[in-house]
Design an enzyme around this catalytic site. Structure first.
Site, PDB file in Angstrom:
ATOM      1  N   HIS A 125      -3.456  -0.406   5.712  1.00 39.30           N
ATOM      2  CA  HIS A 125      -4.030   0.887   5.358  1.00 39.30           C
ATOM      3  C   HIS A 125      -5.135   0.774   4.304  1.00 39.30           C
ATOM      4  O   HIS A 125      -5.866   1.726   4.073  1.00 39.30           O
ATOM      5  CB  HIS A 125      -2.937   1.870   4.900  1.00 39.30           C
ATOM      6  CG  HIS A 125      -2.360   1.620   3.541  1.00 39.30           C
ATOM      7  ND1 HIS A 125      -1.170   0.953   3.351  1.00 39.30           N
ATOM      8  CD2 HIS A 125      -2.775   1.977   2.301  1.00 39.30           C
ATOM      9  CE1 HIS A 125      -0.887   0.918   2.059  1.00 39.30           C
ATOM     10  NE2 HIS A 125      -1.849   1.529   1.398  1.00 39.30           N
ATOM     11  N   ASP A 155       1.926  -2.629   8.678  1.00 39.84           N
ATOM     12  CA  ASP A 155       0.995  -2.296   7.599  1.00 39.84           C
ATOM     13  C   ASP A 155       0.503  -3.536   6.857  1.00 39.84           C
ATOM     14  O   ASP A 155       0.423  -3.563   5.638  1.00 39.84           O
ATOM     15  CB  ASP A 155       1.627  -1.305   6.613  1.00 39.84           C
ATOM     16  CG  ASP A 155       0.589  -0.704   5.654  1.00 39.84           C
ATOM     17  OD1 ASP A 155      -0.594  -0.660   6.035  1.00 39.84           O
ATOM     18  OD2 ASP A 155       0.967  -0.302   4.540  1.00 39.84           O
ATOM     19  N   SER A 247      -1.806  -1.201  -3.550  1.00 41.40           N
ATOM     20  CA  SER A 247      -1.554  -1.510  -2.139  1.00 41.40           C
ATOM     21  C   SER A 247      -2.070  -2.889  -1.760  1.00 41.40           C
ATOM     22  O   SER A 247      -3.238  -3.213  -1.980  1.00 41.40           O
ATOM     23  CB  SER A 247      -2.235  -0.474  -1.243  1.00 41.40           C
ATOM     24  OG  SER A 247      -1.551   0.739  -1.263  1.00 41.40           O
TER      25      SER A 247
END
Length: 297
Positions: A125, A155, A247
């Protein structure tokens, strides 16, 4: 806290760093006041047990140029005598900042170096909607990068930094050996603050984290999962602070080995546009699972 509030699970993608806050003089607090505050917190927290969970967007925003050397770390030993500063000194060169340009702005995520020639692991993402990608290394250099492959269902994404040959690769540990209570260290670029270090413990194992197709829809970047399917994995839960911009960054054990890839956080409330901050409930993709995906990519 209203009972109609919906807690949010969200990707800890990039966000604007908050403006500097001037130091406030210390003030004396009476013990009775502290007790009252704690009691109020417990009451509010009690409502959370009946509220549904939501996995939401990354909450990405425009990146702000910040020094690559901005680092916050603990110099004290952990509960088991871990010298956190020594571990950080060892592993920090293997952590990078991933910068992306999108059709409607810019964003920042994190990544971990897998090889000296620039293979880097991050979250899908982080790069899914990017038109261009660059990587800022721990020594401050920024180099172009390209996406080698992605796995939206887990992901994860593999990118290649261009024109490098001297990077420090991280060492992966066996995430199956991780136990609840183990000390962990998260490093990444929350809010674009590269090299930020937070510490905590493993709070739980095998927490199921799922992002549905509907929950991926958002006006913010880093939410598209490519095929529009579902992202789901059994995560390591940690209380190490993970925020937007972390992230794709690594979660290290006390030996400096990667045991997870930080990817999601839980927040009982969210700000405008779905942005959210750490409340001590973060999630990482287990390192063994990440290595399997890298082999496939």
């Amino acid at each position: 806290m209203s009972e109609n509030m919906t807690p949010q699970w969200t990707y800890p993608g990039p966000a604007y760093p908050p403006p500097p806050v001037p130091p406030r003089p210390p003030r004396r607090v009476r013990r009775g006041t502290v007790a009252a505050v704690v009691a109020a917190t417990l009451v509010a927290g009690g409502l959370g047990g009946t509220l549904g969970a939501l996995i939401g967007s990354d909450g990405a925003a425009q990146a702000i140029g910040l020094p690559a050397t901005t680092t916050s770390s603990s110099t004290s030993a952990g509960a088991d005598g871990t010298d956190v500063s020594a571990v950080v000194e060892k592993v920090l060169p293997s952590v990078v900042q991933v910068n992306v340009r999108l059709q409607n702005g810019e964003g920042v995520g994190s990544g971990v170096v897998l090889s000296s020639d620039g293979r880097i692991l991050t979250n899908n993402h982080v790069v899914a909607d990017a038109t261009t990608v660059t990587v800022t290394l721990s020594d401050g250099r920024t180099v172009d990068a390209r996406v080698l492959g992605t796995d939206p269902s887990s992901d994860l994404a593999l990118i290649q930094a261009e024109g490098v040959s001297d990077l420090t690769a991280a060492t992966f540990g066996d995430s199956d050996e991780v136990e609840v209570g183990d000390e962990v260290i998260a490093i990444g670029s929350p809010g674009g603050l590269q090299g930020t270090v937070t510490t905590g413990i493993v709070s739980a194992l095998d927490r199921k984290v799922t992002v549905s197709e509907e929950q991926q829809q958002s006006p913010f970047p880093f939410t598209s999962q490519g095929d529009g399917g579902t992202t789901s994995y059994q995560a390591i839960q940690t209380d190490a602070a993970i925020n937007q911009g972390n992230s794709g960054g690594p979660l290290f054990n006390s030996a400096g080995e990667v045991v997870g890839i930080n990817s999601a956080i839980y927040s009982p409330v969210s700000g405008p546009g779905g942005s959210a901050g750490s409340v001590g409930i973060g999630f990482a993709i287990p390192g063994n699972r990440a290595q399997q995906v890298v082999d496939q990519l």
